[in-house]
Design an enzyme around this catalytic site. Structure first.
Site: not given
Length: 345
Positions: A40, A205, A211
């Site tokens: 990370e 997607c 969206c």
DNA sequence: GAGCCGTGGCG
DNA sequence: TCGCCAAGGCT
């Protein structure tokens, strides 16, 4: 109503992840809090493809937090050479020591304790909680910001505090309590592989039907771009001294500012400053431009050969560097670039 | 809030 | 060639 939509969103994302998500990145194998944390930090502002080899080398040398805590800062910076944002490496080292001294060698699994550690902010802490400890937490990294600003057509630059707060709330409302780790990884995968900045692959997607940006064909507008500011250009003359053994003089940079804690060439504002010290018997390498996040640097390398390493007054901050002899130290990309130029002549 | 802090790839 | 920016955090 809100809850139904939330469930719907995360289910679509999770179903997609099960088939298309990335599950064998190096830090996803032999998963430990240490490896998740390290990945990370390395991935902050840095793409996966760049990080992979650095991560492998790093865990090979330092397989756990204890070995890292015991290392010298120079060794840590050495493994970070070329990766950039070197404060991450110094904070990483500091964090490892704190985990050993304050947390008995085990990473904490809660937001407050994690955020108290150097280099770990709100999103990174959440990623560790979710991915490493598999407890519910919400991340908001660049990937998630990109997905959410498009999904809900969130106006404004995400770096703006008000916009960011809005995105945090949206992110938290969409995050499921169950399968949280998978969802966290799924959102990053979605942003990295489909909902990319340029040429998003919207047809594939899982949330395309909801969206807003896609429904209005305005994907390119989101996330809104950062207000642009001109970068100043600075200029520097770098003195590259070689001794008879082919060693190179390097100086450790101060603990603040650009390339903090790394070794680099001595720098001067003008060529005269170098020739006053060294005489005019030098060799100019081609100058080149190096760009940082906030300014450009025009670098003029000046090589002086046959230096007597005994003549140069040496303190703790100076070394005569030989790749195969010198202990491991941190270098920056410009030094590596100049090394390459030296080889070519 | 805004500046600082790297580097390499891409269009 | 050049501006933009990629799994942010710190001051």
């Amino acid at each position: 109503m809100k809850k139904i939509m939330t469930t719907h969103f995360s289910k679509q994302v999770l179903d997609w992840y099960e088939i298309h998500g990335r599950k064998d990145l190096p830090w996803q194998l032999n998963k430990t809090p240490y490896r998740v944390w390290l990945s990370e930090i390395m991935l902050q502002q840095t793409q996966v493809v760049t990080v992979i080899n650095y991560f492998k080398r790093f865990v090979h040398t330092f397989p756990d937090v204890e070995s890292l805590a015991k290392a010298s800062e120079d060794e840590v910076l050495h493994l970070w050479t070329g990766l950039g944002y070197y404060a991450r490496a110094r904070n990483l080292h500091k964090c490892a020591k704190a985990v050993m001294s304050d947390f008995g060698g085990k990473f904490p699994d809660n937001q407050t304790d994690l955020e108290s550690l150097s280099g770990i902010g709100r999103s990174t802490a959440a990623a560790i909680i979710s991915l490493a400890f598999e407890k519910p937490a919400t991340i908001l990294d660049g990937n998630v910001k990109r997905v959410l600003t498009r999904y809900k057509m969130v106006e404004g630059w995400p770096g703006n505090k008000k916009v960011e707060n809005e995105l945090w709330e949206l992110a938290e409302n969409l995050t499921p309590k169950t399968d949280n780790a998978e969802y966290t990884q799924a959102m990053m995968d979605l942003g990295a592989t489909l909902c990319k900045r340029s040429k998003p692959r919207c047809e594939e997607c899982p949330v395309k039907q909801d969206c807003f940006a896609r429904l209005e064909s305005r994907q390119k507008e989101f996330p809104n771009s950062k207000p642009k500011k001109d970068k100043p250009t600075k200029s520097t003359f770098m003195l590259i001294q070689l001794d008879k053994l082919g060693r190179i003089r390097l100086i450790k940079r101060p603990s603040k500012g650009i390339w903090a804690g790394l070794y680099s060439f001595p720098e001067y504002e003008k060529i005269d400053d170098i020739e006053k010290l060294m005489g005019s018997d030098n060799h100019k390498l081609g100058s080149f431009k190096h760009t940082f996040s906030h300014y450009h640097l025009q670098v003029h390398p000046v090589v002086v050969k046959g230096c007597d390493s005994n003549e140069v007054r040496s303190d703790d901050n100076e070394i005569w560097y030989h790749p195969e002899v010198t202990e491991e130290i941190g270098l920056n990309a410009v030094v590596l670039k100049v090394f390459k130029k030296l080889k070519d002549i």
